[in-house]
Write an enzyme that holds these catalytic residues in place. Structure first.
Site, PDB file in Angstrom:
ATOM      1  N   SER A 332     -15.267  30.777 -68.563  1.00 46.16           N
ATOM      2  CA  SER A 332     -14.745  30.277 -67.276  1.00 46.16           C
ATOM      3  C   SER A 332     -15.863  30.186 -66.242  1.00 46.16           C
ATOM      4  CB  SER A 332     -13.671  31.232 -66.742  1.00 46.16           C
ATOM      5  OG  SER A 332     -12.570  31.226 -67.594  1.00 46.16           O
ATOM      6  N   GLY A 404     -10.273  22.520 -72.308  1.00 50.59           N
ATOM      7  CA  GLY A 404      -9.187  22.322 -71.349  1.00 50.59           C
ATOM      8  C   GLY A 404      -9.637  22.637 -69.930  1.00 50.59           C
ATOM      9  N   ARG A 432      -2.796  18.288 -75.022  1.00 44.24           N
ATOM     10  CA  ARG A 432      -2.431  19.316 -74.024  1.00 44.24           C
ATOM     11  C   ARG A 432      -1.966  18.682 -72.717  1.00 44.24           C
ATOM     12  NH1 ARG A 432      -6.827  23.949 -73.955  1.00 44.24           N
ATOM     13  NH2 ARG A 432      -5.157  24.961 -72.808  1.00 44.24           N
ATOM     14  N   ASP A 625      -5.529  34.916 -72.368  1.00 46.07           N
ATOM     15  CA  ASP A 625      -6.300  34.429 -73.524  1.00 46.07           C
ATOM     16  C   ASP A 625      -6.430  35.466 -74.634  1.00 46.07           C
ATOM     17  OD1 ASP A 625      -6.684  31.997 -72.345  1.00 46.07           O
ATOM     18  OD2 ASP A 625      -8.659  32.479 -71.547  1.00 46.07           O
ATOM     19  N   LYS A 652      -1.674  26.271 -75.273  1.00 46.55           N
ATOM     20  CA  LYS A 652      -3.126  26.524 -75.312  1.00 46.55           C
ATOM     21  C   LYS A 652      -3.745  25.628 -76.388  1.00 46.55           C
ATOM     22  CE  LYS A 652      -3.322  29.539 -72.026  1.00 46.55           C
ATOM     23  NZ  LYS A 652      -4.016  29.195 -70.790  1.00 46.55           N
ATOM     24  N   ARG A 656       0.070  29.083 -79.510  1.00 50.69           N
ATOM     25  CA  ARG A 656      -0.428  30.386 -79.976  1.00 50.69           C
ATOM     26  C   ARG A 656       0.689  31.336 -80.391  1.00 50.69           C
ATOM     27  NH1 ARG A 656      -5.702  31.090 -76.023  1.00 50.69           N
ATOM     28  NH2 ARG A 656      -7.026  29.791 -77.362  1.00 50.69           N
ATOM     29  N   ARG A 698      -9.431  31.196 -80.875  1.00 52.03           N
ATOM     30  CA  ARG A 698      -8.989  32.596 -80.690  1.00 52.03           C
ATOM     31  C   ARG A 698      -8.058  33.057 -81.817  1.00 52.03           C
ATOM     32  NH1 ARG A 698     -11.629  33.469 -76.064  1.00 52.03           N
ATOM     33  NH2 ARG A 698     -11.391  31.969 -74.374  1.00 52.03           N
TER      34      ARG A 698
HETATM   35  C1  S3P Z   1      -9.088  29.366 -67.510  1.00 52.68           C
HETATM   36  C2  S3P Z   1      -7.796  29.645 -67.168  1.00 52.68           C
HETATM   37  C3  S3P Z   1      -6.744  29.961 -68.139  1.00 52.68           C
HETATM   38  C4  S3P Z   1      -7.337  30.330 -69.492  1.00 52.68           C
HETATM   39  C5  S3P Z   1      -8.426  29.396 -69.913  1.00 52.68           C
HETATM   40  C6  S3P Z   1      -9.557  29.414 -68.907  1.00 52.68           C
HETATM   41  C7  S3P Z   1     -10.056  29.042 -66.460  1.00 52.68           C
HETATM   42  O1  S3P Z   1      -5.929  28.837 -68.327  1.00 52.68           O
HETATM   43  O2  S3P Z   1      -6.325  30.378 -70.460  1.00 52.68           O
HETATM   44  O3  S3P Z   1      -8.950  29.788 -71.175  1.00 52.68           O
HETATM   45  O4  S3P Z   1     -11.273  29.098 -66.719  1.00 52.68           O
HETATM   46  O5  S3P Z   1      -9.621  28.743 -65.342  1.00 52.68           O
HETATM   47  P1  S3P Z   1      -4.669  28.551 -67.344  1.00 52.68           P
HETATM   48  O6  S3P Z   1      -5.230  28.268 -66.039  1.00 52.68           O
HETATM   49  O7  S3P Z   1      -3.997  27.363 -67.943  1.00 52.68           O
HETATM   50  O8  S3P Z   1      -3.862  29.787 -67.405  1.00 52.68           O
END
Ligand code: S3P
Length: 747
Positions: A332, A404, A432, A625, A652, A656, A698
């Site tokens: 992130s 994503g 997605r 996650d 995801k 999952r 994951r």
């Molecule tokens: C993330 C937020 C999460 C997480 C993803 C990374 C981010 O997703 O599951 O792996 O970096 O902002 P969501 O915002 O959809 O919960």
């Protein structure tokens, strides 16, 4: 298409018994289907050789009678000889026969067929296997040459679908991955990726060979020369034919290449180090990016949506985790550091950057928009920021692979640029939901077109002025909140996004680090448009989501004592630790400190007996996650563990909940899916078995951890995507005490 073993054999005539034709016949001979392979060649010795090597079972010296017996005619002669063969075929009865070829240029073949037959026959399926060797001739032919290689078929509008599916099937029997493409596109792509490099190799060797010093040049030629010129050993007739057969596309790519060379030359003349370094740097990372993202998986996935991935993890049972590990950088934070660094004024230096495919996709996307980015070199990335308005229109769509976070956050930034952008991704990302960001962005004034169901690609219109909104998010998603904050930097007035629960706050922290003010009022974060970002230094901590696999591993493997160093423990991310501690895990945080606005610690984990719990709802977004591996912990815990309130897991990288339930059940665990969670009655060992990761990094890594408590080997399919977040997982896991190997393409 299925061929029954009781049917009469399918008679396949290979015309031209060179490397490709011979290898096609040899591959079909070995595939176990009921084929009768016949071979024709103008060179008698090739026919004799092919028969004596057992490549074909019938050598034919009479073209006409060979054709009359054939059901399929595969033309494997050099490009310029194709029209002659087509001409000979024209006079013969081709009813019920399927004709195909292997030529590298499809336009010239189609044109020749048009000229000869009046229109391209419906039973002609143009094809091109992307495989070969610098060796030529029937003696170089080998069964298996096409295994895992791509074959491109370029059917026309009038191509008979059953002819197409037969040829597709034959190539699949050779182990190839078959894709379909438009004729012109095929020729353009191949001109760049195959024809141009061959011409360059031929030309370089020829130029050097003509040099009076050539003895010395070749005597001292180093590995670089060998690598670059290997393909100059290829068949001259074949390349002569290709050069002329695809001349338009080849000339266009030669011109483009020459322009690049002129620039490079000029940079050397002017001693322009910045430009030289930028070119080399861009090329180096583009190569890594394409090698890993395109050649291996994403390319296959984009071209062939049904293509599986061929990396299998094989984990042996048992093991104890000892010693010290540092997991790769936080995904992130790595994504965000590129985005903000690119838009800042000045130079941003990032250390600990995650060199995984997801964050590299973001890095490449900003390079594609004209940002000079050096690295990554051992986790260090230097970004020469272009300022809030400095991005340039990319030449094509921005390809974000599996990422994503990249797509959702960039949707916010791209909505506010002056130019149009299309964001695309691989098969998983393309399924997605993006409407969660598209809807509020449209409310702000953005214009975005999506595929059906709000899925990628996102076609974002440039030149729109955005207005701030006050948005109540329907789901606890950091990606949505971050997207709106990034768009909010460009919007008129204030943009606020309120999450229904705690979400990771890296964007807030990093914006503050880049000097961009924002207001945080519990779950409501607000930003005022029109500000600037000032470059900074970023130290990316280890990703707690990656560390989680080893935290659970050391907990469930008896006798373990593991230290995970320099892990990010941002309080919005530590749900995994809290949940495991509630289950009885022995986890200690040591040496807690703040690094560049993020909390970091060394995490010591010793094995412990776990008990099942009801996972507190408020911890769910803090561990979103980590549930795949938490489900493995729950399977090892005595009693029942229940998760609710986690419907987000269904959208995801895979569903999952379903992927994990299926895998757990396959390994003998009592697990039941709920709409928004799971019930696991744990305490029994995993049995040996095979699980499908569904291409979800994951899920793949979670089931590796399960092997520590399994009674036999655990095989995990479709694991290449582990490289999106944890490129050195296999090495680290093995070092820590797991017995893990890979089959197929290396991750
Ligand atoms: C993330 C937020 C999460 C997480 C993803 C990374 C981010 O997703 O599951 O792996 O970096 O902002 P969501 O915002 O959809 O919960």
């Amino acid at each position: 298409m299925e061929l029954s073993k009781t049917d009469a054999p399918l008679n396949i005539l290979v015309v031209g018994l060179g490397l490709i034709g011979g290898s096609f016949a040899a591959s079909l001979r070995d595939c176990g289907e009921n084929f009768h392979l016949m071979g024709f060649d103008l060179r008698d010795e090739y026919i004799e050789e092919a028969v004596s090597l057992g490549i074909v079972s019938e050598g034919c010296d009479d073209f006409e009678s060979a054709v009359s017996k054939a059901d399929v005619i595969q033309i494997s002669v050099p490009m310029l000889a194709m029209p002659k063969v087509l001409g000979q075929l024209k006079g013969l009865d081709l009813n019920g026969k399927v004709i195909t070829d292997v030529g590298s240029c499809k336009g010239s073949l189609v044109k020749a067929a048009q000229d000869i037959f009046g229109q391209v026959p419906e039973n002609l399926v143009p094809g091109h296997p992307i495989a070969g060797s610098e060796k030529s001739g029937v003696t170089a032919a080998k069964s298996g040459l096409f295994k895992s290689h791509k074959v491109i078929l370029t059917p026309l509008e009038n191509t008979d679908p059953s002819a197409l599916s037969l040829i597709r099937y034959l190539w699949q029997c050779c182990g190839a991955q078959v894709n379909a493409m438009d004729v012109q596109r095929h020729d353009e792509v191949l001109a760049m990726t195959s024809h141009l490099p061959h011409l360059l190799a031929f030309s370089l060797v020829d130029t050097l060979a003509g040099n009076p010093e050539n003895q010395d040049i070749f005597r001292y030629a180093a590995g670089g020369f060998r690598d670059f010129t290997r393909i100059a050993g290829s068949d001259p007739v074949m390349w002569h034919d290709i050069a002329l057969g695809n001349s338009d596309a080849i000339l266009a790519s030669l011109d483009q290449f020459s322009e690049g060379l002129v620039h490079l030359r000029q940079a050397i003349v002017e001693k322009d180090s910045k430009s030289l370094l930028a070119t080399f740097e861009r090329a180096r990372t583009a190569r890594q990016h394409f090698a890993s993202m395109l050649e291996r998986r994403a390319y296959m996935a984009t071209l062939n949506e049904n293509q599986g991935d061929s990396v299998t993890f094989v984990a042996q049972p048992g093991g104890t985790l000892k010693g010290e590990l540092r997991v790769p950088g936080d995904k992130s934070i790595s994504h965000r550091s590129i985005m903000l660094g690119a838009l800042a004024e000045g130079e941003t230096i990032i250390d600990g950057f995650l060199e995984g495919e997801d964050s590299l996709a973001t890095l490449q996307a900003f390079r594609d928009m004209g940002v000079d980015i050096e690295g990554p070199h051992d986790g260090r990335v230097v970004i020469h920021g272009v300022g809030m308005q400095g991005l340039k229109p990319p030449v094509g769509p921005l390809y974000l692979g599996n990422a994503g976070t990249a797509m959702r956050l960039m949707a916010g930034l791209m909505s506010a640029q002056r130019f149009d952008v299309t964001l695309t991704g691989d098969q998983s990302l393309s399924s997605r939901p993006m409407d969660r960001v598209v809807n509020p962005l449209v409310e702000m004034g953005a214009e975005i077109e999506t595929a059906a169901g709000g899925r990628p690609p996102l076609k974002i219109k440039g030149g729109k002025s955005l207005k701030g909104i006050d948005y109540e998010m329907p789901m606890a998603s950091a990606q949505v909140q971050s997207c709106l904050l990034l768009a909010g930097m460009y919007a008129e007035g204030e943009t606020s996004a309120t999450a229904p629960g705690v979400v990771r706050d890296h964007t807030n922290r990093m914006l503050t680090g880049f000097g961009y003010p924002l207001k945080v009022d519990n779950a409501r974060v607000s930003i005022q448009g029109g500000g600037q970002l000032s470059s900074t230094a970023i130290d990316v901590p280890g990703d707690i989501s990656s560390a989680a696999f080893f935290i659970v591993a050391a907990t469930i493997a008896s006798g373990s004592d593991l230290l995970l160093t320099h892990v990010g423990i941002n309080p919005t991310r530590t749900g995994v630790i809290s949940i495991l501690q509630l289950m009885g895990a022995d986890i200690t945080l040591l040496n807690e400190r703040e690094v560049g606005g993020e909390l970091v610690a060394d995490i010591r984990v010793r094995s412990a007996i776990l008990k099942g719990i009801d996972i507190p709802l408020k911890l769910v977004p803090l561990a979103i996650d980590e549930f795949p591996v938490l489900f493995i912990a729950a399977a090892c815990a005595e009693g029942t563990t229940t998760l609710r309130g986690a419907a987000e897991l269904r959208v995801k990288e895979s569903d999952r909940i379903q992927s994990m339930v299926d895998g757990l059940v396959a390994l003998g665990i009592d697990a039941e899916a709920l709409v928004d969670g799971m019930v696991i009655r744990g305490g029994r060992p995993f049995c040996a078995g095979t699980v499908d990761s569904h291409g979800d990094h994951r899920i793949a890594m979670a089931f590796v951890i399960a092997s520590l408590r399994s009674q036999g080997e655990v095989r995990i399919l479709d694991c290449a995507h582990v490289a999106t977040s944890f490129p050195n997982f296999v090495r680290l896991a093995s070092r820590a005490g797991l017995t893990l190997s890979t089959e197929g393409i290396q991750a």
